[in-house]
Scaffold this active site. Structure first.
Site, short mmCIF file in Angstrom:
data_model
loop_
_atom_site.label_atom_id
_atom_site.label_comp_id
_atom_site.label_asym_id
_atom_site.label_seq_id
_atom_site.Cartn_x
_atom_site.Cartn_y
_atom_site.Cartn_z
N MET A 174 -6.46 61.65 56.46
CA MET A 174 -5.81 62.70 55.89
C MET A 174 -5.25 63.82 56.39
O MET A 174 -4.75 64.84 55.80
CB MET A 174 -6.39 63.13 54.45
CG MET A 174 -6.68 62.14 53.52
SD MET A 174 -5.46 61.23 52.71
CE MET A 174 -4.59 62.31 51.79
N HIS B 232 -0.17 52.62 53.68
CA HIS B 232 0.11 53.50 52.81
C HIS B 232 0.16 53.07 51.39
O HIS B 232 0.77 51.76 51.26
CB HIS B 232 1.68 53.98 53.06
CG HIS B 232 2.16 54.91 52.04
ND1 HIS B 232 1.61 56.23 52.14
CD2 HIS B 232 3.05 55.08 51.06
CE1 HIS B 232 2.23 57.04 51.06
NE2 HIS B 232 3.01 56.33 50.50
C1 GRF Z 1 -5.66 53.87 50.68
O1 GRF Z 1 -5.13 53.46 49.40
C2 GRF Z 1 -4.40 53.88 51.78
O2 GRF Z 1 -3.26 53.07 51.25
C3 GRF Z 1 -4.49 55.46 51.72
O3 GRF Z 1 -5.75 56.00 51.68
C4 GRF Z 1 -6.37 54.92 50.98
C5 GRF Z 1 -7.56 54.86 51.83
O4 GRF Z 1 -8.74 53.96 51.02
N1 GRF Z 1 -3.60 55.56 53.10
P1 GRF Z 1 -10.12 53.67 51.60
O5 GRF Z 1 -10.68 54.99 52.14
O6 GRF Z 1 -9.74 52.76 52.77
O7 GRF Z 1 -10.89 53.29 50.64
#
Ligand code: GRF
Length: 212
Positions: free
Chosen positions: A91, A110
């Site tokens: 993030m 994404h």
């Molecule tokens: C996913 O939905 C991805 O597309 C976005 O963040 C989320 C991460 O999910 N960038 P996780 O932590 O891998 O479960």
């Protein structure tokens, strides 16, 4: 083996499926390093349980700015000799120095069909806009937020009774297939860029390897 570093801030379900695909020999990568900027990220536990050799929480507050934090991450990536940097629910926006250092070797997933609905809430934005189809996108990371060349996409229908959570859950089912598949294609097949277009190589070819 193609060593990769995964950077994750959250639940780590994409990290988990990549680790599983690698362990089963379905994806020829070795997760050599996992970095999180969140001490309580489930991704860190998933990495430790899977026996990833380097699992690091790096606290952004220990660094003066984004560039300094990213330089610390880059030093670990260099030390672990990782060829690819895989963002999986990471993030933080990357500094331009980091993007330049690893250009065309950083990928992200994404939860929308880019270039529609970039940004931190791709699922909610697609739903609020009334899109009837959304999905997920794996793309190269460049300086534009969620704007790098697209490697692969899968569509997911938006249902009338969808909530943000229900739509995200169905998108994640597809993410969990797409991300390991894209990584496999990346390391086995390679690509060239034609402007903003990714053109997959017909023959296996490793011209875009970083030099270690
Ligand atoms: C996913 O939905 C991805 O597309 C976005 O963040 C989320 C991460 O999910 N960038 P996780 O932590 O891998 O479960």
């Amino acid at each position: 083996m193609n060593k990769i570093a995964v950077m994750a801030s959250g639940r780590g379900t994409n990290l988990k499926v990549i680790l599983e695909a690698a362990a089963k020999g379905k994806c020829p990568v070795e997760v050599a390093l996992v970095i999180s900027d969140k001490s309580d990220a489930a991704a860190l536990d998933i990495a430790r349980e899977a026996g990833v050799p380097n699992v690091l929480y790096i606290d952004p507050k220990d660094y003066g700015d984004r560039t300094a934090f990213d330089a610390a991450c880059a030093a670990h990536i260099d030390q672990a000799e990782c060829e690819w940097i895989v963002l999986a629910g990471y993030m933080r926006i990357l500094s331009s120095a980091f993007v330049q250092r690893f250009r065309n070797h950083i990928i992200n997933i994404h939860p929308a069909l880019l270039p529609a609905f970039p940004g931190p809430d791709g699922v909610g934005d697609a739903l609020a806009h009334g899109a009837k189809v959304s999905g997920c996108t794996v793309h190269l990371v460049d300086e534009a937020l969620d704007g790098g060349p697209i490697l692969g996409q899968v569509t997911v229908p938006v249902l009338d009774d969808d909530t943000r959570d229900s739509l995200h859950a169905r998108i994640q089912e597809q993410e969990h297939k797409l991300y390991p598949a894209m990584l496999k294609k990346l390391v086995e097949q390679g690509f060239e860029l034609d402007g903003h277009r990714v053109i997959w190589n017909r023959e296996p070819n490793f011209v875009n390897r970083l030099s270690w």
